[in-house]
Design an enzyme around this catalytic site. Structure first.
Site, PDB file in Angstrom:
ATOM      1  N   SER A  11      15.424 -27.832  23.446  1.00 26.25           N
ATOM      2  CA  SER A  11      14.225 -27.890  24.288  1.00 26.25           C
ATOM      3  C   SER A  11      13.676 -29.309  24.399  1.00 26.25           C
ATOM      4  O   SER A  11      13.341 -29.772  25.502  1.00 26.25           O
ATOM      5  CB  SER A  11      13.151 -26.940  23.750  1.00 26.25           C
ATOM      6  OG  SER A  11      12.856 -27.227  22.396  1.00 26.25           O
ATOM      7  N   TRP A  12      13.614 -30.036  23.281  1.00 26.90           N
ATOM      8  CA  TRP A  12      13.021 -31.370  23.306  1.00 26.90           C
ATOM      9  C   TRP A  12      13.953 -32.379  23.970  1.00 26.90           C
ATOM     10  O   TRP A  12      13.519 -33.214  24.754  1.00 26.90           O
ATOM     11  CB  TRP A  12      12.658 -31.786  21.895  1.00 26.90           C
ATOM     12  CG  TRP A  12      11.837 -33.032  21.740  1.00 26.90           C
ATOM     13  CD1 TRP A  12      11.975 -33.966  20.764  1.00 26.90           C
ATOM     14  CD2 TRP A  12      10.740 -33.489  22.546  1.00 26.90           C
ATOM     15  NE1 TRP A  12      11.052 -34.979  20.911  1.00 26.90           N
ATOM     16  CE2 TRP A  12      10.275 -34.705  22.005  1.00 26.90           C
ATOM     17  CE3 TRP A  12      10.106 -32.989  23.693  1.00 26.90           C
ATOM     18  CZ2 TRP A  12       9.218 -35.428  22.557  1.00 26.90           C
ATOM     19  CZ3 TRP A  12       9.054 -33.707  24.249  1.00 26.90           C
ATOM     20  CH2 TRP A  12       8.622 -34.909  23.685  1.00 26.90           C
ATOM     21  N   ARG A  32      27.096 -29.486  22.325  1.00 21.74           N
ATOM     22  CA  ARG A  32      28.316 -29.017  21.663  1.00 21.74           C
ATOM     23  C   ARG A  32      28.943 -27.840  22.406  1.00 21.74           C
ATOM     24  O   ARG A  32      30.116 -27.555  22.222  1.00 21.74           O
ATOM     25  CB  ARG A  32      27.993 -28.557  20.234  1.00 21.74           C
ATOM     26  CG  ARG A  32      27.432 -29.615  19.320  1.00 21.74           C
ATOM     27  CD  ARG A  32      27.153 -29.008  17.936  1.00 21.74           C
ATOM     28  NE  ARG A  32      26.410 -29.910  17.079  1.00 21.74           N
ATOM     29  CZ  ARG A  32      26.943 -30.845  16.314  1.00 21.74           C
ATOM     30  NH1 ARG A  32      28.268 -31.004  16.324  1.00 21.74           N
ATOM     31  NH2 ARG A  32      26.199 -31.632  15.548  1.00 21.74           N
ATOM     32  N   ARG A  33      28.147 -27.140  23.248  1.00 19.45           N
ATOM     33  CA  ARG A  33      28.577 -25.838  23.766  1.00 19.45           C
ATOM     34  C   ARG A  33      28.975 -25.926  25.236  1.00 19.45           C
ATOM     35  O   ARG A  33      28.186 -26.332  26.088  1.00 19.45           O
ATOM     36  CB  ARG A  33      27.461 -24.804  23.579  1.00 19.45           C
ATOM     37  CG  ARG A  33      27.131 -24.561  22.096  1.00 19.45           C
ATOM     38  CD  ARG A  33      26.210 -23.377  21.916  1.00 19.45           C
ATOM     39  NE  ARG A  33      24.869 -23.631  22.443  1.00 19.45           N
ATOM     40  CZ  ARG A  33      24.348 -23.005  23.485  1.00 19.45           C
ATOM     41  NH1 ARG A  33      25.045 -22.113  24.160  1.00 19.45           N
ATOM     42  NH2 ARG A  33      23.125 -23.274  23.871  1.00 19.45           N
ATOM     43  N   LYS A 192       4.064 -33.347   9.054  1.00 20.05           N
ATOM     44  CA  LYS A 192       3.131 -32.427   9.719  1.00 20.05           C
ATOM     45  C   LYS A 192       3.760 -31.051   9.888  1.00 20.05           C
ATOM     46  O   LYS A 192       3.056 -30.037   9.990  1.00 20.05           O
ATOM     47  CB  LYS A 192       2.658 -32.994  11.055  1.00 20.05           C
ATOM     48  CG  LYS A 192       3.762 -33.372  12.042  1.00 20.05           C
ATOM     49  CD  LYS A 192       4.239 -32.255  12.911  1.00 20.05           C
ATOM     50  CE  LYS A 192       5.420 -32.675  13.748  1.00 20.05           C
ATOM     51  NZ  LYS A 192       5.957 -31.603  14.590  1.00 20.05           N
ATOM     52  N   ASP A 245      -0.217 -35.372  16.193  1.00 17.59           N
ATOM     53  CA  ASP A 245       0.901 -34.434  16.071  1.00 17.59           C
ATOM     54  C   ASP A 245       0.517 -33.249  15.187  1.00 17.59           C
ATOM     55  O   ASP A 245       0.947 -32.111  15.421  1.00 17.59           O
ATOM     56  CB  ASP A 245       2.112 -35.163  15.498  1.00 17.59           C
ATOM     57  CG  ASP A 245       3.437 -34.560  15.945  1.00 17.59           C
ATOM     58  OD1 ASP A 245       3.421 -33.555  16.681  1.00 17.59           O
ATOM     59  OD2 ASP A 245       4.491 -35.087  15.557  1.00 17.59           O
ATOM     60  N   ASN A 257       7.494 -24.269  13.815  1.00 17.54           N
ATOM     61  CA  ASN A 257       7.054 -24.268  12.421  1.00 17.54           C
ATOM     62  C   ASN A 257       5.849 -23.348  12.242  1.00 17.54           C
ATOM     63  O   ASN A 257       5.782 -22.595  11.265  1.00 17.54           O
ATOM     64  CB  ASN A 257       6.727 -25.700  11.981  1.00 17.54           C
ATOM     65  CG  ASN A 257       7.961 -26.566  11.884  1.00 17.54           C
ATOM     66  OD1 ASN A 257       8.716 -26.493  10.928  1.00 17.54           O
ATOM     67  ND2 ASN A 257       8.204 -27.383  12.918  1.00 17.54           N
ATOM     68  N   VAL A 280      16.470 -24.436  14.700  1.00 15.35           N
ATOM     69  CA  VAL A 280      16.172 -25.134  13.456  1.00 15.35           C
ATOM     70  C   VAL A 280      14.657 -25.231  13.269  1.00 15.35           C
ATOM     71  O   VAL A 280      13.928 -25.600  14.194  1.00 15.35           O
ATOM     72  CB  VAL A 280      16.792 -26.544  13.462  1.00 15.35           C
ATOM     73  CG1 VAL A 280      16.339 -27.343  12.241  1.00 15.35           C
ATOM     74  CG2 VAL A 280      18.312 -26.448  13.493  1.00 15.35           C
ATOM     75  N   GLU A 282      12.503 -27.432  11.207  1.00 12.33           N
ATOM     76  CA  GLU A 282      12.630 -28.634  10.385  1.00 12.33           C
ATOM     77  C   GLU A 282      11.718 -28.614   9.161  1.00 12.33           C
ATOM     78  O   GLU A 282      12.034 -29.176   8.113  1.00 12.33           O
ATOM     79  CB  GLU A 282      12.327 -29.883  11.220  1.00 12.33           C
ATOM     80  CG  GLU A 282      13.413 -30.259  12.210  1.00 12.33           C
ATOM     81  CD  GLU A 282      14.556 -31.063  11.571  1.00 12.33           C
ATOM     82  OE1 GLU A 282      14.676 -31.063  10.328  1.00 12.33           O
ATOM     83  OE2 GLU A 282      15.324 -31.672  12.323  1.00 12.33           O
TER      84      GLU A 282
END
EC number: 1.1.1.94
Length: 336
Positions: A11-12, A32-33, A192, A245, A257, A280, A282
């Site tokens: 997304s980012w 990768r896909r 954060k 942030d 998160n 992921v 993080e």
């Protein structure tokens, strides 16, 4: 048109590709896909990560790092922290001394406790690129892709290199400041996520705004403590990569998160949450790394410790909050 390589089609990475495309750059987006590459090139969408968005036609995708890096000057890494070292090794043969390496990943390497720029500089010798720049700040991909007003910061040890990167990203929707404090910008962006897990836990438990405001405020104190110990400028934590942030990540359902913490607060296990999210988070590994760094450097981080205990030691979220609230009395500015 000039061309920028973007490594990471989540997304980012996709949202930043849209910013660059709006600024008249051709964007070579690495994934990768094969199926994702086909979707981006054929339908100009990336539905898994940015549903209902049409991508500019100046963004094309490839699974070949060599193809993506050809004829570029800027390489933007938007990858999970755990992938950075390997990808740096893979791209090294295709780099020239004119390449600027930009990263917008927010984490700490779990095995070494290295920041992202330290990993990059270990794997890519100084003579193989022009410099390294970090891009961070309050910036949800969903909003950036909609061209909603967003402000970020870029940091580098060399001001001129930071200003180069500022120039390629800045536009009327996406404002960019420079900052010389690479350590502070990276630590603020990484840590954060720990506090955002806590904010999600708070909301999942139904503890309300008072508790979340305290968590964010005292969480910023912990981020600053560890950052100062690592050599950061304290003013950075009052800026976009710090409190900016932190606010965005702790208060928005866009934040994975926060969503992870919320699900934990609702009673799900960490394995269940990570499996269902499929992306992921993080903050999970960053919590472990930051907790270990704090122990080794004798930095007091009670919120980080409590979240570590919930994630990795099976402590119940409600009990963790009760233990935090029941700590011995102290002064607000003591041991800052």
């Amino acid at each position: 048109m000039p061309k920028v390589a973007v490594l990471g089609a989540g997304s980012w990475g996709t949202a930043l590709s849209i910013v660059l495309a709006d600024n008249q750059f051709d964007v070579a987006l690495w994934s990768r896909r094969e199926e994702q590459v086909f979707e981006i090139n054929d339908r100009h969408t990336n539905e898994k990560y940015l549903p209902d968005r049409t991508l500019p036609t100046s963004i094309y995708a490839s699974t070949s790092l060599e193809e993506v890096l050809q004829d570029t000057k800027y390489v933007l890494l938007v990858l999970p922290t755990k992938s950075i070292r390997q990808i740096c090794r893979q791209i090294l043969p295709y780099l020239t001394p004119e390449h600027v390496i930009i990263h917008s990943s927010k984490g700490i390497e779990i095995e070494t406790h290295k920041r992202i720029s330290e990993i990059i500089q270990e794997e890519i010798p100084a003579q193989s690129c022009k410099g390294t720049v970090v891009l961070s700040g309050p910036s949800h991909a969903e909003e950036v892709s909609m061209r909603l007003p967003t402000t970020v910061v870029v940091a580098s040890d060399v001001l001129k290199t930071a200003e180069e990167v500022q120039d390629i990203f800045i536009n009327k929707h996406f404002r960019v400041y420079t900052n010389p404090d690479v350590i502070g910008v990276e630590i603020g962006g990484a840590l954060k996520n720990i506090i955002a897990l806590g904010a999600g836990l708070n909301d999942g438990l139904g503890f309300g705004d008072n508790a979340k405001a305290a968590l964010m405020t005292r969480g910023l104190t912990e981020i600053s403590r560890l950052g100062l110990e690592m050599g950061a400028n304290p003013l950075t934590f009052a800026g976009l990569a710090g409190i900016g942030d932190l606010i965005a990540t702790c208060t928005s359902k866009h934040s994975r998160n926060w969503r992870c913490g919320y699900a934990l607060g609702q009673g799900q296990s960490l394995d269940e949450v990570l499996s269902s999210m499929g992306m992921v988070v993080e903050g999970v590994n960053t919590t472990k790394a930051a907790y270990q760094i704090a122990l080794s450097q004798n930095v007091d981080m009670p919120i980080t410790k409590a979240i570590y205990q919930v994630l990795f030691e099976g402590k119940l979220p409600r009990q963790a909050v009760e233990d935090l609230m029941g700590r011995g009395r102290t002064q607000e500015l003591e041991n800052y």
